[in-house]
Design a protein around this motif. Structure first.
Motif, PDB file in Angstrom:
ATOM      1  N   UNK A 163       0.836  -1.210   0.000  1.00  0.00           N
ATOM      2  CA  UNK A 163       0.000   0.000   0.000  1.00  0.00           C
ATOM      3  C   UNK A 163       0.869   1.257   0.000  1.00  0.00           C
ATOM      4  N   UNK A 164       1.957   1.164   0.788  1.00  0.00           N
ATOM      5  CA  UNK A 164       2.823   2.349   0.908  1.00  0.00           C
ATOM      6  C   UNK A 164       3.351   2.755  -0.469  1.00  0.00           C
ATOM      7  N   UNK A 165       3.777   1.706  -1.189  1.00  0.00           N
ATOM      8  CA  UNK A 165       4.336   1.973  -2.512  1.00  0.00           C
ATOM      9  C   UNK A 165       3.248   2.455  -3.478  1.00  0.00           C
ATOM     10  N   UNK A 166       2.085   1.769  -3.371  1.00  0.00           N
ATOM     11  CA  UNK A 166       0.986   2.132  -4.275  1.00  0.00           C
ATOM     12  C   UNK A 166       0.514   3.560  -4.024  1.00  0.00           C
ATOM     13  N   UNK A 167       0.399   3.823  -2.745  1.00  0.00           N
ATOM     14  CA  UNK A 167      -0.119   5.165  -2.414  1.00  0.00           C
ATOM     15  C   UNK A 167       0.935   6.235  -2.585  1.00  0.00           C
ATOM     16  N   UNK A 168       2.191   5.739  -2.498  1.00  0.00           N
ATOM     17  CA  UNK A 168       3.286   6.677  -2.742  1.00  0.00           C
ATOM     18  C   UNK A 168       3.190   7.885  -1.828  1.00  0.00           C
ATOM     19  N   UNK A 169       3.243   9.108  -2.404  1.00  0.00           N
ATOM     20  CA  UNK A 169       3.109  10.291  -1.554  1.00  0.00           C
ATOM     21  C   UNK A 169       1.649  10.593  -1.227  1.00  0.00           C
ATOM     22  N   UNK A 170       0.761   9.782  -1.834  1.00  0.00           N
ATOM     23  CA  UNK A 170      -0.661  10.081  -1.678  1.00  0.00           C
ATOM     24  C   UNK A 170      -1.099  10.082  -0.223  1.00  0.00           C
ATOM     25  N   UNK A 171      -0.541   9.117   0.565  1.00  0.00           N
ATOM     26  CA  UNK A 171      -1.009   9.036   1.943  1.00  0.00           C
ATOM     27  C   UNK A 171      -0.636  10.297   2.721  1.00  0.00           C
ATOM     28  N   UNK A 172       0.510  10.917   2.357  1.00  0.00           N
ATOM     29  CA  UNK A 172       0.884  12.176   3.013  1.00  0.00           C
ATOM     30  C   UNK A 172      -0.126  13.255   2.614  1.00  0.00           C
ATOM     31  N   UNK A 173      -0.459  13.197   1.313  1.00  0.00           N
ATOM     32  CA  UNK A 173      -1.408  14.184   0.794  1.00  0.00           C
ATOM     33  C   UNK A 173      -2.765  14.041   1.483  1.00  0.00           C
ATOM     34  N   UNK A 174      -3.206  12.765   1.626  1.00  0.00           N
ATOM     35  CA  UNK A 174      -4.498  12.535   2.280  1.00  0.00           C
ATOM     36  C   UNK A 174      -4.474  12.989   3.733  1.00  0.00           C
ATOM     37  N   UNK A 175      -3.348  12.660   4.394  1.00  0.00           N
ATOM     38  CA  UNK A 175      -3.195  13.067   5.814  1.00  0.00           C
ATOM     39  C   UNK A 175      -3.266  14.571   5.923  1.00  0.00           C
ATOM     40  N   UNK A 176      -2.538  15.229   5.005  1.00  0.00           N
ATOM     41  CA  UNK A 176      -2.493  16.693   5.020  1.00  0.00           C
ATOM     42  C   UNK A 176      -3.895  17.270   4.764  1.00  0.00           C
ATOM     43  N   UNK A 177      -4.559  16.614   3.804  1.00  0.00           N
ATOM     44  CA  UNK A 177      -5.908  17.066   3.443  1.00  0.00           C
ATOM     45  C   UNK A 177      -6.851  16.970   4.648  1.00  0.00           C
ATOM     46  N   UNK A 178      -6.750  15.841   5.344  1.00  0.00           N
ATOM     47  CA  UNK A 178      -7.602  15.616   6.511  1.00  0.00           C
ATOM     48  C   UNK A 178      -7.287  16.644   7.596  1.00  0.00           C
ATOM     49  N   UNK A 179      -5.974  16.823   7.830  1.00  0.00           N
ATOM     50  CA  UNK A 179      -5.554  17.768   8.871  1.00  0.00           C
ATOM     51  C   UNK A 179      -6.023  19.184   8.525  1.00  0.00           C
ATOM     52  N   UNK A 180      -5.830  19.564   7.245  1.00  0.00           N
ATOM     53  CA  UNK A 180      -6.229  20.918   6.822  1.00  0.00           C
ATOM     54  C   UNK A 180      -7.733  21.099   6.936  1.00  0.00           C
ATOM     55  N   UNK A 181      -8.483  20.041   6.553  1.00  0.00           N
ATOM     56  CA  UNK A 181      -9.950  20.133   6.627  1.00  0.00           C
ATOM     57  C   UNK A 181     -10.373  20.410   8.071  1.00  0.00           C
ATOM     58  N   UNK A 182      -9.809  19.616   8.996  1.00  0.00           N
ATOM     59  CA  UNK A 182     -10.206  19.791  10.402  1.00  0.00           C
ATOM     60  C   UNK A 182      -9.777  21.171  10.906  1.00  0.00           C
ATOM     61  N   UNK A 183      -8.515  21.555  10.587  1.00  0.00           N
ATOM     62  CA  UNK A 183      -8.018  22.846  11.071  1.00  0.00           C
ATOM     63  C   UNK A 183      -8.858  24.001  10.513  1.00  0.00           C
ATOM     64  N   UNK A 184      -9.153  23.916   9.205  1.00  0.00           N
ATOM     65  CA  UNK A 184      -9.954  24.989   8.586  1.00  0.00           C
ATOM     66  C   UNK A 184     -11.363  25.039   9.177  1.00  0.00           C
ATOM     67  N   UNK A 185     -11.915  23.831   9.427  1.00  0.00           N
ATOM     68  CA  UNK A 185     -13.253  23.768  10.037  1.00  0.00           C
ATOM     69  C   UNK A 185     -13.246  24.527  11.356  1.00  0.00           C
ATOM     70  N   UNK A 186     -12.223  24.239  12.179  1.00  0.00           N
ATOM     71  CA  UNK A 186     -12.159  24.879  13.502  1.00  0.00           C
ATOM     72  C   UNK A 186     -12.027  26.403  13.347  1.00  0.00           C
ATOM     73  N   UNK A 187     -11.152  26.834  12.416  1.00  0.00           N
ATOM     74  CA  UNK A 187     -10.963  28.282  12.224  1.00  0.00           C
ATOM     75  C   UNK A 187     -12.264  28.941  11.775  1.00  0.00           C
ATOM     76  N   UNK A 188     -12.929  28.311  10.801  1.00  0.00           N
ATOM     77  CA  UNK A 188     -14.188  28.909  10.298  1.00  0.00           C
ATOM     78  C   UNK A 188     -15.272  28.902  11.364  1.00  0.00           C
ATOM     79  N   UNK A 189     -15.277  27.843  12.169  1.00  0.00           N
ATOM     80  CA  UNK A 189     -16.275  27.789  13.256  1.00  0.00           C
ATOM     81  C   UNK A 189     -16.052  28.972  14.192  1.00  0.00           C
ATOM     82  N   UNK A 190     -14.774  29.223  14.524  1.00  0.00           N
ATOM     83  CA  UNK A 190     -14.480  30.332  15.446  1.00  0.00           C
ATOM     84  C   UNK A 190     -14.896  31.669  14.815  1.00  0.00           C
TER      85      UNK A 190
END
Ligand code: ADP
Length: 463
Positions: free
Chosen positions: A154-181
């Motif tokens: 999976x690591x090889x298949x996903x390549x850098x994608x898993x970092x991208x997905x992690x980042x996407x998830x983190x950014x989504x949550x962080x942005x949600x919190x900022x917009x909520x505030x």
């Protein structure tokens, strides 16, 4: 937790996390029901194709072939009949696998480790880099039987994608919190302003300026609130005025009464003086009594709406009776009275309407000039009965006209101050007319005097 802002932020963040959890559970169920067996089947087909190719191309160096496959993106383990293991590609995190499974696969069975993975592994089972989480297929090469276990890297298949997905998830949550505030601040700030304004009102400061310029419900609330504060301010002013007026109006007759009773008890007085002082005392008592009667009437009018005792009565007869009553005062001031009082029957509360005409006639005399005139006309106009009072008196300014229906208001002219009055009469009259769904209009000028029209609904036609 006290502040609404904190509560709102926390609730929204909780909602985000709850939604996230529910989404995770749902996607997990989808994985267990659909993705897991599909994935197992897909990988079984790939493994069988690998074996088919390896078995077909017997000249092929098996190890090189498996090495090549691993480099494309697979973890592989090849095990022969003697238990000799060979790994290709990245190592498995957990290499444990029951021997009987290996045995079964060497003997021709296919091992469906991906589908057999326990439920508790959740969707993460998809990523579990374990030997148990593989597809095992039998392989024959150079007269030897093997078992080949494989799973995608999976690591090889996903390549850098898993970092991208992690980042996407983190950014989504962080942005949600900022917009909520931010949105919370936008939503809650006007409420905080309103709360501060309410405190200001509690402290007796009614001049409120709310800087809330919005077209939604909160904007409406702010507008109504400012309006309410303004009206409360006016009420407060009226209350203070009321108290000072009432104190003054009660205090001055009382001190007069006290002064004259003292005089009566101490001095040796002539009969004429005694009579004069007793008359003054009597007048002051009448004044006090009138004032309390008016106050009581005003207080009762505020609650009377459903208690009106309406009945048909002769309007002009009532006014004629009052004119007779005031005849001596009219004569005293040399006022010429003229009237036109045709018989008209109206339905209303006779005693309350009597108070109205009483006030208007008494004002027409009080605020008239010596040898002035007073005209009273009753006439019917479509569905209404109009009662006109026109005097040639001292008149009023435009500002006075705007305020004469306020309780205790008295025009501040030098002449008015010399005339007895409480400032309640017109306020009472206007309240009574309003209770009868009628109208009262005033036009006045210092030169021409005052003209007051009362308009009432005519219920019963002229007989
Ligand atoms: P009051 O006569 O006891 O002062 P009212 O409520 O009847 O109280 O009248 C309020 C004020 O309106 C009066 O003090 C007077 O200044 C003014 N006013 C009322 N009627 C007349 C009138 N006909 N002509 C001039 N001013 C009037």
């Amino acid at each position: 937790m006290k502040s609404l802002k904190a509560k709102f932020t926390l609730t929204t963040i909780t909602i985000i996390f709850l939604s996230f959890l529910i989404a995770f559970l749902l996607s997990n169920s989808y994985y267990q029901q659909k993705l897991k067996p599909d994935n197992d089947q897909k990988n079984t087909e790939i493994a069988l194709q690998m074996v088919q190719y390896a078995e077909k191309e017997q000249t092929l160096a098996l190890e090189d072939y498996l090495q090549h496959i691993a480099s494309i993106g697979y973890h592989l383990m090849l095990i022969d009949e003697h238990g000799q293991k060979q790994f290709f590609g990245d190592p498995f995190r957990d290499e444990s696998l029951p021997e009987e499974i290996v045995f079964q696969v060497i003997n021709g069975e296919v091992y469906h480790g991906m589908a057999l993975l326990p439920q508790e592994t959740f969707v993460t089972g998809f990523f579990a880099n374990e030997l148990k989480n593989t597809i095992g297929v039998p392989l024959r090469n150079n007269e030897q039987s093997y078992a080949l276990f494989m799973r995608p890297n999976i690591k090889l298949l996903f390549n850098e994608m898993h970092i991208l997905f992690g980042l996407l998830l983190f950014l989504t949550i962080a942005l949600c919190i900022i917009f909520v505030i931010i949105t919370t601040t936008f939503l809650i700030d006007p409420i905080s302003k309103l709360t501060r304004a309410t405190r200001q009102i509690t402290d007796g400061n009614f001049s409120i300026k709310l800087e809330i310029d919005r077209n939604d419900e909160i904007g409406e609330l702010a507008k109504s609130f400012t309006q309410m504060a303004h009206e409360l301010g006016q009420l407060d002013e009226m209350k203070n005025e009321f108290i000072s007026n009432i104190s003054h109006d009660i205090q001055s007759p009382l001190s007069n009464i006290k002064g004259y009773t003292d005089l009566l008890s101490k001095e040796a007085l002539t009969e004429t003086e005694k009579l004069q002082y007793t008359k003054i005392i009597n007048d002051e008592i009448t004044r006090l009594s009138d004032l309390t009667k008016e106050l009581l009437l005003l207080a009762s009018l505020d609650r009377i709406e459903n208690l009106l005792k309406k009945k048909p009565f002769q309007l002009s007869a009532q006014i004629k009776e009052l004119i007779r009553h005031y005849q001596w005062r009219l004569n005293e001031k040399g006022i010429m009275i003229s009237y036109s009082l045709p018989d008209v029957t109206v339905v209303g509360d006779p005693s309350l309407l009597y108070t109205v005409w009483d006030n208007l006639i008494s004002n027409g005399i009080k605020y008239n000039k010596q040898n002035g005139s007073l005209e009273i006309i009753v006439h019917e106009e479509n569905d209404c009965v109009e009662v006109h009072f026109r005097d040639s008196g001292i008149g009023m300014t435009i500002e006075d006209i705007g305020r004469i229906f306020d309780r205790f208001y008295r025009a501040d002219s030098a002449r008015t101050r010399t005339i007895e009055g409480t400032g309640l009469g017109l306020s009472i009259a206007a309240t009574i007319i309003k209770l009868h769904d009628g109208q009262i209009e005033v036009t006045s000028s210092k030169e021409k005097g005052t003209h007051i029209v009362v308009r009432l609904q005519k219920i019963v036609a002229n007989k």
